[in-house]
Scaffold this motif. Structure first.
Motif, PDB file in Angstrom:
ATOM      1  N   TYR A 128     -38.210  45.313 -25.429  1.00  0.00           N
ATOM      2  CA  TYR A 128     -37.772  46.689 -25.254  1.00  0.00           C
ATOM      3  C   TYR A 128     -36.882  46.793 -24.019  1.00  0.00           C
ATOM      4  O   TYR A 128     -37.256  46.331 -22.927  1.00  0.00           O
ATOM      5  CB  TYR A 128     -38.992  47.608 -25.112  1.00  0.00           C
ATOM      6  N   ARG A 182     -34.700  48.323 -28.734  1.00  0.00           N
ATOM      7  CA  ARG A 182     -35.548  47.144 -28.876  1.00  0.00           C
ATOM      8  C   ARG A 182     -34.858  46.105 -29.747  1.00  0.00           C
ATOM      9  O   ARG A 182     -34.008  46.437 -30.567  1.00  0.00           O
ATOM     10  CB  ARG A 182     -36.917  47.510 -29.450  1.00  0.00           C
ATOM     11  N   TRP A 204     -34.388  54.057 -24.783  1.00  0.00           N
ATOM     12  CA  TRP A 204     -34.960  52.750 -25.063  1.00  0.00           C
ATOM     13  C   TRP A 204     -34.394  52.195 -26.362  1.00  0.00           C
ATOM     14  O   TRP A 204     -34.237  52.927 -27.351  1.00  0.00           O
ATOM     15  CB  TRP A 204     -36.485  52.852 -25.186  1.00  0.00           C
ATOM     16  N   ARG A 246     -30.290  44.463 -32.016  1.00  0.00           N
ATOM     17  CA  ARG A 246     -30.902  45.459 -31.158  1.00  0.00           C
ATOM     18  C   ARG A 246     -30.793  46.815 -31.843  1.00  0.00           C
ATOM     19  O   ARG A 246     -29.734  47.146 -32.390  1.00  0.00           O
ATOM     20  CB  ARG A 246     -30.225  45.474 -29.797  1.00  0.00           C
TER      21      ARG A 246
END
Length: 119
Positions: A93, A38, A36, A45
């Motif tokens: 996310y 975000r 993941w 990012r």
């Protein structure tokens, strides 16, 4: 066609929990490093967490101890359990597959799910 579809985002209060899911399709991902990232408004990012095909896990310092990443290879799904959420966790996310750790990029990305934490 490979697809990553995130779900589970939403609006919560500080201190609450959320669990994000990422359902992968188009091939098996049991041998893929997944994770993941975000992106908050106006920011780059950033990496959040990853789980290797071996089961090993890595976390950004900012979420260590609060977030837990896991995977269910039978369901081709990766999860992110987020506890003790803070307003700073507010971001979109993104699920990622076939992560290249040397460059912190990925071959496949989901469309993103919004997480908003109010104070």
């Amino acid at each position: 066609q490979v697809q990553l579809v995130e779900s589970g985002g939403g609006l919560v209060q500080a201190g609450d929990s959320l669990r994000l899911s990422c359902a992968a399709s188009g091939r098996t991902f049991s041998n893929s490093n997944m994770g993941w990232f975000r992106q908050a408004p106006g920011k780059e990012r950033e990496f959040v967490a990853a789980i290797l095909w071996t089961g090993g896990t890595y976390y950004a310092d900012s979420v260590k101890g609060r977030f837990t990443i896991s995977r269910d290879n039978a369901k081709n799904t990766v999860y992110l359990q987020m506890n003790s959420l803070k307003p700073d966790d507010t971001a979109v996310y993104y699920c990622a597959a076939d992560i290249r750790f040397a460059t912190m990029t990925a071959r496949y990305w989901g469309q993103g799910t919004q997480v908003t934490v109010s104070s």
